[in-house]
Write a protein that holds these residues in place. Structure first.
Motif, PDB file in Angstrom:
ATOM      1  N   ALA A  44       0.853  -1.192   0.000  1.00 56.38           N
ATOM      2  CA  ALA A  44       0.000   0.000   0.000  1.00 56.38           C
ATOM      3  C   ALA A  44       0.884   1.234   0.000  1.00 56.38           C
ATOM      4  O   ALA A  44       1.964   1.236   0.597  1.00 56.38           O
ATOM      5  CB  ALA A  44      -0.907   0.018   1.226  1.00 56.38           C
ATOM      6  N   ARG A  45       0.414   2.271  -0.679  1.00 53.66           N
ATOM      7  CA  ARG A  45       1.170   3.532  -0.696  1.00 53.66           C
ATOM      8  C   ARG A  45       1.390   4.050   0.721  1.00 53.66           C
ATOM      9  O   ARG A  45       2.391   4.718   1.011  1.00 53.66           O
ATOM     10  CB  ARG A  45       0.415   4.571  -1.520  1.00 53.66           C
ATOM     11  CG  ARG A  45       1.240   5.807  -1.855  1.00 53.66           C
ATOM     12  CD  ARG A  45       0.418   6.845  -2.595  1.00 53.66           C
ATOM     13  NE  ARG A  45      -0.173   6.330  -3.809  1.00 53.66           N
ATOM     14  CZ  ARG A  45       0.455   6.297  -4.995  1.00 53.66           C
ATOM     15  NH1 ARG A  45       1.693   6.747  -5.096  1.00 53.66           N
ATOM     16  NH2 ARG A  45      -0.171   5.827  -6.061  1.00 53.66           N
TER      17      ARG A  45
ATOM     18  N   PRO B 123      -2.391  -1.272  -5.204  1.00 53.97           N
ATOM     19  CA  PRO B 123      -3.471  -1.392  -6.187  1.00 53.97           C
ATOM     20  C   PRO B 123      -4.384  -0.175  -6.277  1.00 53.97           C
ATOM     21  O   PRO B 123      -5.276  -0.145  -7.124  1.00 53.97           O
ATOM     22  CB  PRO B 123      -4.251  -2.598  -5.673  1.00 53.97           C
ATOM     23  CG  PRO B 123      -4.072  -2.541  -4.181  1.00 53.97           C
ATOM     24  CD  PRO B 123      -2.665  -2.026  -3.974  1.00 53.97           C
ATOM     25  N   GLY B 124      -4.169   0.812  -5.416  1.00 57.64           N
ATOM     26  CA  GLY B 124      -5.140   1.903  -5.329  1.00 57.64           C
ATOM     27  C   GLY B 124      -6.277   1.483  -4.416  1.00 57.64           C
ATOM     28  O   GLY B 124      -6.303   0.371  -3.875  1.00 57.64           O
TER      29      GLY B 124
ATOM     30  N   ILE C  54       1.253  -5.139 -16.216  1.00 62.83           N
ATOM     31  CA  ILE C  54       2.497  -4.665 -15.614  1.00 62.83           C
ATOM     32  C   ILE C  54       3.476  -5.820 -15.433  1.00 62.83           C
ATOM     33  O   ILE C  54       4.672  -5.701 -15.747  1.00 62.83           O
ATOM     34  CB  ILE C  54       2.207  -3.987 -14.256  1.00 62.83           C
ATOM     35  CG1 ILE C  54       1.513  -2.638 -14.471  1.00 62.83           C
ATOM     36  CG2 ILE C  54       3.494  -3.802 -13.452  1.00 62.83           C
ATOM     37  CD1 ILE C  54       0.971  -2.015 -13.204  1.00 62.83           C
ATOM     38  N   MET C  55       2.987  -6.952 -14.955  1.00 62.61           N
ATOM     39  CA  MET C  55       3.858  -8.104 -14.737  1.00 62.61           C
ATOM     40  C   MET C  55       4.435  -8.611 -16.054  1.00 62.61           C
ATOM     41  O   MET C  55       5.597  -9.037 -16.123  1.00 62.61           O
ATOM     42  CB  MET C  55       3.103  -9.211 -14.005  1.00 62.61           C
ATOM     43  CG  MET C  55       2.725  -8.831 -12.583  1.00 62.61           C
ATOM     44  SD  MET C  55       1.717 -10.072 -11.713  1.00 62.61           S
ATOM     45  CE  MET C  55       2.982 -11.246 -11.209  1.00 62.61           C
TER      46      MET C  55
ATOM     47  N   ASP D  57       2.633   1.495  -8.369  1.00 61.40           N
ATOM     48  CA  ASP D  57       1.181   1.473  -8.245  1.00 61.40           C
ATOM     49  C   ASP D  57       0.552   0.887  -9.506  1.00 61.40           C
ATOM     50  O   ASP D  57       1.250   0.407 -10.401  1.00 61.40           O
ATOM     51  CB  ASP D  57       0.638   2.873  -7.942  1.00 61.40           C
ATOM     52  CG  ASP D  57       0.863   3.875  -9.077  1.00 61.40           C
ATOM     53  OD1 ASP D  57       1.190   3.458 -10.212  1.00 61.40           O
ATOM     54  OD2 ASP D  57       0.703   5.086  -8.836  1.00 61.40           O
ATOM     55  N   TRP D  58      -0.782   0.924  -9.565  1.00 63.48           N
ATOM     56  CA  TRP D  58      -1.524   0.312 -10.666  1.00 63.48           C
ATOM     57  C   TRP D  58      -1.254   0.954 -12.018  1.00 63.48           C
ATOM     58  O   TRP D  58      -1.544   0.379 -13.059  1.00 63.48           O
ATOM     59  CB  TRP D  58      -3.024   0.349 -10.367  1.00 63.48           C
ATOM     60  CG  TRP D  58      -3.633   1.718 -10.552  1.00 63.48           C
ATOM     61  CD1 TRP D  58      -4.291   2.184 -11.658  1.00 63.48           C
ATOM     62  CD2 TRP D  58      -3.605   2.802  -9.626  1.00 63.48           C
ATOM     63  NE1 TRP D  58      -4.692   3.487 -11.471  1.00 63.48           N
ATOM     64  CE2 TRP D  58      -4.281   3.894 -10.226  1.00 63.48           C
ATOM     65  CE3 TRP D  58      -3.094   2.968  -8.334  1.00 63.48           C
ATOM     66  CZ2 TRP D  58      -4.439   5.114  -9.586  1.00 63.48           C
ATOM     67  CZ3 TRP D  58      -3.254   4.190  -7.697  1.00 63.48           C
ATOM     68  CH2 TRP D  58      -3.916   5.234  -8.327  1.00 63.48           C
ATOM     69  N   GLU D  59      -0.684   2.152 -12.010  1.00 60.96           N
ATOM     70  CA  GLU D  59      -0.298   2.824 -13.247  1.00 60.96           C
ATOM     71  C   GLU D  59       1.160   2.548 -13.618  1.00 60.96           C
ATOM     72  O   GLU D  59       1.679   3.141 -14.545  1.00 60.96           O
ATOM     73  CB  GLU D  59      -0.519   4.327 -13.116  1.00 60.96           C
ATOM     74  CG  GLU D  59      -1.979   4.728 -12.982  1.00 60.96           C
ATOM     75  CD  GLU D  59      -2.164   6.218 -12.912  1.00 60.96           C
ATOM     76  OE1 GLU D  59      -2.809   6.777 -13.820  1.00 60.96           O
ATOM     77  OE2 GLU D  59      -1.643   6.842 -11.962  1.00 60.96           O
ATOM     78  N   ASN D  60       1.778   1.648 -12.871  1.00 61.65           N
ATOM     79  CA  ASN D  60       3.191   1.304 -13.076  1.00 61.65           C
ATOM     80  C   ASN D  60       4.100   2.492 -12.762  1.00 61.65           C
ATOM     81  O   ASN D  60       5.188   2.620 -13.332  1.00 61.65           O
ATOM     82  CB  ASN D  60       3.454   0.799 -14.504  1.00 61.65           C
ATOM     83  CG  ASN D  60       4.729  -0.033 -14.587  1.00 61.65           C
ATOM     84  OD1 ASN D  60       5.261  -0.490 -13.587  1.00 61.65           O
ATOM     85  ND2 ASN D  60       5.207  -0.237 -15.798  1.00 61.65           N
TER      86      ASN D  60
END
Length: 249
Positions: free
Chosen positions: A146-147, A194-195, A227-228, A241-244
């Protein structure tokens, strides 16, 4: 082309079940091992023949046993190598735990439980997986973080146990990435934010989240899968994060 194997740890969670569904649609993935405390429901098993459920109570002995079972099943059924792993375990709140707003709300039992789930369990999985994932083929391992685990991003305070356990997770993952780079050179580790996702973990806190910033588990699973697929095996831990996008440590 030989299909590979994916593993979802914490498969009973919203994000875990979304990753199962995502990888069942991936033509490169032949089998998904779904690790959970209980049986995976039919809703989460879109193509049941491609999902093998393994029950695990996340004790150290149970984690070791689960990895031994995966190894045996892969060998017996010639399933190919492991190419994707997601570790989705985490806790923010439950019947006895709630994020602390003030330092006076801290107590030993809650701190230890949050650290056990958010920090200890993921690294115990990486301990047991290291020999299992070594191969000539690339393997990407994502651990959900988590951020809020970013020390540099902490401007509002509070949420002591959760913040600290996620920051500790990053240090454990960074240390593991250094060792994996020596012993399992085919593996890339990702610490992933993941946001704010529409799951049980975030439900009590969604009131202040804008609609466009509340993601479905399927949205996150699709982004993470892409992303992976784009990762280079560089021996480094990425905190993204989810935006790479990179997150400050």
């Amino acid at each position: 082309m030989t299909k590979s194997v994916a593993i979802v740890i914490g498969a009973g969670s919203g994000l875990g079940s979304a990753m199962i569904g995502q990888w069942q649609k991936d033509s490169a993935i032949g089998q998904v091992f779904a690790i959970s405390r209980g049986q995976i429901s039919s809703q989460e098993r879109i193509l049941s023949s491609s999902v093998h459920n393994i029950q695990c109570d996340y004790s150290e002995a149970s984690i070791i046993k689960a990895c031994e079972m995966i190894k045996l099943l892969i060998k017996q059924n010639q399933l190919g190598t492991i190419s994707r792993i997601c570790i989705c375990n985490g806790v923010l709140h439950n019947n006895s735990i709630w994020p602390e707003k003030r330092i006076e709300e801290l107590n030993t039992s809650n701190l230890l439980e949050v650290f056990s789930i958010n920090s200890v369990i993921p690294i115990l999985w990486l301990k047991s997986l290291i020999d299992l994932v070594k191969s000539k083929d690339n393997c990407i391992i994502t651990v959900f973080n988590a951020r809020i685990g970013s020390i540099g991003d902490n401007h509002s305070g509070g949420w002591y146990s959760y913040r600290a356990s996620k920051a500790a997770l990053n240090m454990l993952l960074k240390t593991a990435a250094i060792e994996y780079a020596r012993r399992a050179k085919n593996v890339k580790l990702i610490s992933f934010h993941p946001g704010t996702t529409d799951t049980e973990l975030t439900k009590p806190f969604q009131g202040s989240v804008k609609k466009e910033n509340l993601f479905t588990p399927e949205f996150v699973a699709e982004h993470l899968s892409k992303i992976m697929n784009q990762q280079d095996i560089d021996g480094e831990l990425s905190f993204i994060d989810w935006e790479n996008k990179a997150i400050v440590w």
